[in-house]
Design a protein around this motif. Structure first.
Motif, PDB file in Angstrom:
ATOM      1  N   ARG A 159      56.696  60.258  47.152  1.00  0.00           N
ATOM      2  CA  ARG A 159      56.106  58.960  46.778  1.00  0.00           C
ATOM      3  C   ARG A 159      56.460  58.604  45.342  1.00  0.00           C
ATOM      4  O   ARG A 159      56.776  57.452  45.033  1.00  0.00           O
ATOM      5  CB  ARG A 159      54.579  59.005  46.955  1.00  0.00           C
ATOM      6  CG  ARG A 159      54.129  58.895  48.395  1.00  0.00           C
ATOM      7  CD  ARG A 159      52.627  58.677  48.507  1.00  0.00           C
ATOM      8  NE  ARG A 159      51.835  59.725  47.878  1.00  0.00           N
ATOM      9  CZ  ARG A 159      51.446  60.846  48.481  1.00  0.00           C
ATOM     10  NH1 ARG A 159      51.756  61.042  49.751  1.00  0.00           N
ATOM     11  NH2 ARG A 159      50.737  61.740  47.846  1.00  0.00           N
ATOM     12  N   ASP A 160      56.417  59.592  44.466  1.00  0.00           N
ATOM     13  CA  ASP A 160      56.759  59.351  43.060  1.00  0.00           C
ATOM     14  C   ASP A 160      58.221  58.916  42.939  1.00  0.00           C
ATOM     15  O   ASP A 160      58.548  57.995  42.183  1.00  0.00           O
ATOM     16  CB  ASP A 160      56.514  60.620  42.234  1.00  0.00           C
ATOM     17  CG  ASP A 160      56.778  60.396  40.759  1.00  0.00           C
ATOM     18  OD1 ASP A 160      56.112  59.506  40.175  1.00  0.00           O
ATOM     19  OD2 ASP A 160      57.665  61.087  40.196  1.00  0.00           O
ATOM     20  N   TYR A 161      59.116  59.553  43.710  1.00  0.00           N
ATOM     21  CA  TYR A 161      60.533  59.192  43.667  1.00  0.00           C
ATOM     22  C   TYR A 161      60.723  57.754  44.134  1.00  0.00           C
ATOM     23  O   TYR A 161      61.464  56.979  43.515  1.00  0.00           O
ATOM     24  CB  TYR A 161      61.349  60.154  44.550  1.00  0.00           C
ATOM     25  CG  TYR A 161      62.843  59.961  44.392  1.00  0.00           C
ATOM     26  CD1 TYR A 161      63.555  60.712  43.462  1.00  0.00           C
ATOM     27  CD2 TYR A 161      63.533  59.024  45.147  1.00  0.00           C
ATOM     28  CE1 TYR A 161      64.917  60.537  43.306  1.00  0.00           C
ATOM     29  CE2 TYR A 161      64.886  58.839  44.993  1.00  0.00           C
ATOM     30  CZ  TYR A 161      65.588  59.596  44.060  1.00  0.00           C
ATOM     31  OH  TYR A 161      66.927  59.408  43.903  1.00  0.00           O
ATOM     32  N   ALA A 163      58.513  55.359  44.029  1.00  0.00           N
ATOM     33  CA  ALA A 163      57.964  54.459  43.007  1.00  0.00           C
ATOM     34  C   ALA A 163      58.923  54.307  41.826  1.00  0.00           C
ATOM     35  O   ALA A 163      59.064  53.218  41.264  1.00  0.00           O
ATOM     36  CB  ALA A 163      56.613  54.991  42.526  1.00  0.00           C
ATOM     37  N   ARG A 164      59.615  55.359  41.439  1.00  0.00           N
ATOM     38  CA  ARG A 164      60.515  55.305  40.279  1.00  0.00           C
ATOM     39  C   ARG A 164      61.873  54.697  40.615  1.00  0.00           C
ATOM     40  O   ARG A 164      62.472  54.024  39.793  1.00  0.00           O
ATOM     41  CB  ARG A 164      60.737  56.707  39.713  1.00  0.00           C
ATOM     42  CG  ARG A 164      59.525  57.266  39.029  1.00  0.00           C
ATOM     43  CD  ARG A 164      59.815  58.695  38.598  1.00  0.00           C
ATOM     44  NE  ARG A 164      58.645  59.301  38.046  1.00  0.00           N
ATOM     45  CZ  ARG A 164      58.624  59.842  36.844  1.00  0.00           C
ATOM     46  NH1 ARG A 164      59.694  59.860  36.092  1.00  0.00           N
ATOM     47  NH2 ARG A 164      57.521  60.381  36.400  1.00  0.00           N
ATOM     48  N   HIS A 165      62.376  54.991  41.822  1.00  0.00           N
ATOM     49  CA  HIS A 165      63.750  54.615  42.145  1.00  0.00           C
ATOM     50  C   HIS A 165      63.854  53.535  43.220  1.00  0.00           C
ATOM     51  O   HIS A 165      64.960  53.140  43.580  1.00  0.00           O
ATOM     52  CB  HIS A 165      64.544  55.857  42.578  1.00  0.00           C
ATOM     53  CG  HIS A 165      64.565  56.918  41.526  1.00  0.00           C
ATOM     54  ND1 HIS A 165      65.321  56.821  40.381  1.00  0.00           N
ATOM     55  CD2 HIS A 165      63.899  58.105  41.427  1.00  0.00           C
ATOM     56  CE1 HIS A 165      65.129  57.893  39.632  1.00  0.00           C
ATOM     57  NE2 HIS A 165      64.257  58.691  40.249  1.00  0.00           N
ATOM     58  N   GLY A 166      62.732  53.107  43.787  1.00  0.00           N
ATOM     59  CA  GLY A 166      62.746  52.025  44.751  1.00  0.00           C
ATOM     60  C   GLY A 166      63.200  52.412  46.140  1.00  0.00           C
ATOM     61  O   GLY A 166      63.390  51.548  46.991  1.00  0.00           O
TER      62      GLY A 166
END
Length: 182
Positions: A159-161, A163-166
Motif C-alpha cells: 500500500r505504501d508503494y 501511495a508513493r509511486h501511483g
C-alpha cells in the motif's frame, strides 16, 4: 399479635451468626421469620450483616473451574471416540446375518468396512471432533500469528508503494536475475 423479641433471641442470633450461618438458617433454628432475624441483627452495634458476596464469588469461581475441568475431560473423551472411529475405517470387519426360514447365522469378514459403514464412521468421527473443538477450542498457533503479522507487513508495504509511486510494485524478473548470476 407478633411474639416480642427476647434477649434469648438476640443471644441466639449472635451465636449462630458467629458460626457463619445464613439469615434463613438462623430463622429456622430459632423459629422466627427471616425479617425478624434481620431486625434483630440490625439492633447490634455494629449491625450484623449477612453479606456473603465474597463467599458466593469464591463458590462461583470454584464451580466454573470444576466445569472447565469437566469440559476438558469430555473433550478428551470425544477426541478418543473420533480417533477410534477413524482407526476402524481401515480394519478388517466382521459382518453377520441372522435369519431366513431356518434361522441360520452367517458370518463373513471383509478387509475393511463397506463404503456406507465408512461414511457412518466418518460422520461419527466428525461429530465427535466438532463437539470436542466446541468444548475446548484450540489455542491459536503462534506461528500462524507470526505469519499473519508478516502478511500484514507485506500488505502495508505494498500500500505504501502504491501511495508513493501511483501503482503496484513491479513483478520481479527471475530470468534477468539468473542471467546476472544472482
Amino acid at each position: 399479635m407478633a411474639r416480642p423479641i427476647t434477649d434469648a433471641d438476640r443471644r441466639r442470633v449472635r451465636e449462630l451468626h458467629a458460626q457463619d450461618k445464613s439469615r434463613n438458617e438462623i430463622a429456622r433454628a430459632i423459629g422466627r421469620s427471616p425479617s425478624t432475624v434481620s431486625k434483630i441483627a440490625g439492633q447490634f452495634t455494629p449491625p450484623l450483616t449477612f453479606d456473603r458476596a465474597a463467599q458466593v464469588a469464591t463458590a462461583t469461581a470454584a464451580r466454573k473451574a470444576d466445569l472447565d475441568q469437566r469440559r476438558t475431560e469430555m473433550a478428551h473423551r470425544l477426541q478418543d471416540v473420533a480417533e477410534r472411529e477413524l482407526s476402524k475405517m481401515t480394519q478388517p470387519t466382521v459382518y453377520w446375518e441372522w435369519g431366513g426360514k431356518d434361522h441360520t447365522y452367517d458370518e463373513r469378514e471383509q478387509p475393511e468396512p463397506t463404503p456406507a459403514d465408512r461414511r457412518t464412521m466418518m460422520a461419527t468421527a466428525g461429530a465427535a471432533l466438532d463437539r470436542s473443538l466446541k468444548l475446548v477450542p484450540p489455542k491459536q498457533d503462534p506461528g500462524q500469528e507470526s505469519r499473519s503479522v508478516v502478511g500484514e507487513l507485506m500488505a502495508g508495504l505494498a500500500r505504501d508503494y502504491v501511495a508513493r509511486h501511483g501503482g503496484p510494485p513491479p513483478e520481479p524478473d527471475y530470468d534477468q536475475a539468473l542471467d546476472d548470476g544472482q
